[in-house]
Write a protein that holds these residues in place. Structure first.
Motif, PDB file in Angstrom:
ATOM      1  N   PRO A  44       0.806  -1.228   0.000  1.00  0.00           N
ATOM      2  CA  PRO A  44       0.000   0.000   0.000  1.00  0.00           C
ATOM      3  C   PRO A  44       0.833   1.269   0.000  1.00  0.00           C
ATOM      4  N   GLU A  45       2.057   1.198   0.532  1.00  0.00           N
ATOM      5  CA  GLU A  45       2.899   2.384   0.564  1.00  0.00           C
ATOM      6  C   GLU A  45       3.368   2.795  -0.824  1.00  0.00           C
ATOM      7  N   TRP A  46       3.111   1.984  -1.833  1.00  0.00           N
ATOM      8  CA  TRP A  46       3.456   2.309  -3.217  1.00  0.00           C
ATOM      9  C   TRP A  46       2.259   2.890  -3.968  1.00  0.00           C
ATOM     10  N   VAL A  47       1.208   3.216  -3.251  1.00  0.00           N
ATOM     11  CA  VAL A  47      -0.006   3.769  -3.868  1.00  0.00           C
ATOM     12  C   VAL A  47      -0.219   5.178  -3.339  1.00  0.00           C
ATOM     13  N   VAL A  48      -0.395   6.123  -4.233  1.00  0.00           N
ATOM     14  CA  VAL A  48      -0.688   7.507  -3.843  1.00  0.00           C
ATOM     15  C   VAL A  48      -2.161   7.766  -4.158  1.00  0.00           C
ATOM     16  N   HIS A  49      -2.889   8.266  -3.177  1.00  0.00           N
ATOM     17  CA  HIS A  49      -4.337   8.397  -3.285  1.00  0.00           C
ATOM     18  C   HIS A  49      -4.800   9.503  -2.344  1.00  0.00           C
ATOM     19  N   PRO A  50      -6.084   9.878  -2.343  1.00  0.00           N
ATOM     20  CA  PRO A  50      -6.527  11.006  -1.506  1.00  0.00           C
ATOM     21  C   PRO A  50      -6.216  10.860  -0.024  1.00  0.00           C
ATOM     22  N   GLY A  51      -6.164   9.627   0.493  1.00  0.00           N
ATOM     23  CA  GLY A  51      -5.820   9.447   1.894  1.00  0.00           C
ATOM     24  C   GLY A  51      -4.337   9.533   2.170  1.00  0.00           C
TER      25      GLY A  51
END
Length: 660
Positions: A44-51
């Protein structure tokens, strides 16, 4: 020349610092994943998203919107990242369409930082899908390319993330939708229905921090206040319709003149506090405080926000109508030119003249509607501006001459003004909510606006420090006595004249620190304070803080960064920018970003964490809903005015004895 891609087509990228612009027919979530050389997302740390809106080399918006601008620096990505995948998804449970087949086809474009479009892709062929992979940026033989993908997923974010090999995809998807839902409660409500009384069809706008500072970035302000309801973002593609004739209605569609209903178990709030009578006046006339709120300050804050929203929607409707008229004319001219029989002769001339006349007629009608809205807003501004309290008032407002140190913190403070080119004279106060949640950066560089390019380097740097001093003075003036301690760092001592108002009044905790040793001492002191308070708050042992620790909020003004800063000092400054606001340490940076280029991408997170302001007018602020480029006007003191010295003297005089 811009490349228009089709699904599966790729295109080389000439730059590593880019912007990805997304335009959709409804609010969408924009995010991105980084994948390794096996094409998988490791975690998940490789995903950039609104949160979690920022990773090294990429930043996205914190909310769902019809338009997005993603900042990308391919040179700053982790070495292990070989691919950037841009994702779009429809929010859940927001009353939206639920599938891309029910909205206009999304469009994604990769642009250079100057706005030049490299390549664009319209994502067609979607139906039941609620999530789609729009683009891929990938490394091939040492160079970066982009590919138009357009792969949709009926299973939404969960199916899309799982397809990229991410474990616990459902948990991350729930986190993303939860962050978006929280953001939508703070976003602008959908525009009210059009009425026959003269309200123009408009489009909503909200300012967020979706773009990297230094490029076209969003501000925070009046912009950033919460609104009572949330709704889907309006689109900017529909043509404006003519407004019905009749008297102008000055009532904001969502501004009630009565106070809000009492909370459960609470007595009804009085119409207004003493000294601030409730708004009154003849029907059809603008009045100050014509908005909901528990106090006059709150009503005025909400009214300024409503004015900003109204102006954004009115201009969006006008621009949309003009675009529609010109597009229609182009289509009619194309039909004329496609028929060999009508290309020449009187029939062709008549057809072309008719197309242009229809375009002019539609444009004129749109301008008439806009002029009605502008007349309403100008009349409202003329009564609201004189009624603003000191926290919201411009420096030439007479309210400053009756200034008294406040006993409580206001909702927000004014950082300058915003306006649009269709009506430069209509200025909307730019208000930033308090307490500060991010630092401020006054850009002393010449990159950006024509005003900056036409200003001498030395003069621009002086204006930048003067602007920062005004921001600091207002911050002190709107808070209760002793709530802020101010520190200044001026490594070369180049800003002594600009800092003089703060020094002469005794506002600064100590004279501006100069030289490497002075810089190190101030940063070490504030870093220690942040560390101690964070540990105490985290462990619930605030009573164990050292007795000599200053519990007041701290404001650090840094001039001419990065001159006089070594690697350790830069690291400390980044730490203060990231961790300081949560524990009452705030940064006001005066810097030219180009001067810091020697540090490379290590400082990019610093610039992104700060709200960029300018000492001269600049159109670097943008709203993500309709894409307006708002011109920011910095604060200015009236020529020859002594109001700043009088205000600061009262601030110092009202401090507790230990501060003097």
């Amino acid at each position: 020349m811009t490349a228009e891609l089709v699904r599966g087509q790729n295109h080389p990228l000439p730059h590593t610092r880019l912007e990805i612009r997304v335009s959709a027919g409804a609010p969408v979530i924009a995010g991105a994943t980084l994948t390794d050389d096996n094409g998988r997302v490791p975690g998940p740390e490789w995903v950039v998203h609104p949160g979690s809106p920022a990773l090294p080399g990429i930043e996205v918006s914190r909310q769902a919107a019809a338009d997005h601008r993603l900042a990308v620096d391919l040179g700053a990505l982790p070495e292990a990242a070989h691919r950037v995948t841009v994702l779009l998804a429809l929010p859940e449970g927001a009353g939206g369409p639920g599938r891309f087949g029910a909205v206009a086809a999304p469009f994604a474009a990769v642009t250079a930082l100057d706005g030049t479009e490299v390549a664009g892709y319209t994502i067609t062929g979607l139906d039941t899908e609620s999530a789609v992979v729009a683009l891929e940026l990938y490394r091939r033989q040492g160079a970066w390319k982009m590919r138009a993908v357009g792969q949709g997923y009926a299973g939404g974010l969960v199916a899309m993330l799982a397809d990229q090999g991410l474990d616990r995809a459902a948990e991350l998807a729930a986190t993303i939708h939860g962050a978006v839902a929280r953001g939508m409660t703070r976003s602008v409500a959908a525009p009210p229905p059009r009425t026959a009384e003269g309200d123009c069809a408009r489009h909503g706008a909200s300012l967020t921090a979706s773009a990297a500072p230094g490029d076209t970035a969003p501000p925070a302000g009046p912009p950033a206040g919460p609104t009572p309801t949330a709704g889907p973002a309006p689109t900017a593609g529909a043509p404006a319709e003519p407004v019905a004739d009749g008297p102008i209605s000055y009532a904001h569609p969502r501004r009630a003149t009565a106070p809000p209903a009492p909370r459960d178990g609470a007595a009804a709030a009085p119409p207004a506090p003493p000294g601030h009578p409730a708004p009154q006046g003849p029907p059809g006339r603008p009045v100050a405080g014509d908005a909901t709120g528990w106090s006059m300050d709150e009503r005025l804050y909400n009214q300024v926000w409503g004015m900003f929203e109204d102006l954004a929607r009115a201009i969006a409707a006008y621009r949309s109508a003009v675009d529609f008229a010109e597009s229609r004319m182009d289509q009619e001219l194309d039909r004329v030119l496609s028929d060999p029989r009508s290309r020449i002769g009187t029939a062709g001339d008549a057809a072309r003249a008719a197309a242009r006349a229809k375009c002019d007629e539609l444009t004129d009608r749109a301008r008439e509607a806009l002029d009605r809205d502008l007349a309403q807003l100008i009349a409202e501004s003329e009564v609201v501006e004189p009624a603003l309290p000191v926290a919201y008032a411009d420096w030439d407002n007479p309210v400053w001459h009756g200034y008294r140190v406040p006993g409580e913190t206001p909702m927000a403070l004014r950082l300058g003004d915003l306006h649009l080119p269709e009506q430069p004279g209509l200025r909307i106060p730019m208000l930033m909510r308090l307490p500060l949640e991010r630092g401020l950066w006054v850009d002393s560089g010449r990159s950006g606006s024509e005003a900056a390019m036409a200003t001498d380097d030395g003069e621009l740097r002086r204006l930048a420090v003067d602007t920062a001093v005004l921001h600091a003075a207002r911050l002190l003036a709107v808070h209760p006595p002793g709530q802020y301690a101010v520190h200044a760092v001026d490594p070369a001592g180049a800003a002594a004249a600009s800092f003089a108002p703060l020094v002469d009044c005794g506002v600064l905790a100590a004279p501006p620190a100069s030289g490497a040793q002075g810089v190190s001492s101030v940063l070490a002191h504030l870093t220690r304070r942040v560390e101690l308070v964070r540990m105490a708050v985290g462990s619930g042992a605030t009573d164990a803080l050292p007795p000599d620790l200053d519990t007041a909020d701290q404001l650090l003004i840094v001039n001419d960064f990065p001159h006089g800063f070594d690697d350790r000092a830069v690291t400390q400054l980044r730490y203060l920018a990231d961790e300081g606001p949560a524990v009452g340490v705030h940064l006001l940076l005066i810097a030219d970003r180009e001067d810091a280029s020697a540090f490379g991408p290590v400082l990019d997170p610093l610039w992104r964490s700060l709200l960029r302001l300018t000492p001269v007018p600049d159109d670097h602020l943008a709203d993500p809903w309709v894409g307006h480029a708002w011109t920011y006007e910095p604060p200015r003191l009236p020529a020859g005015s002594g109001v700043l010295g009088k205000v600061l003297s009262q601030v110092v005089g009202a401090r507790p004895h230990r501060w003097r």
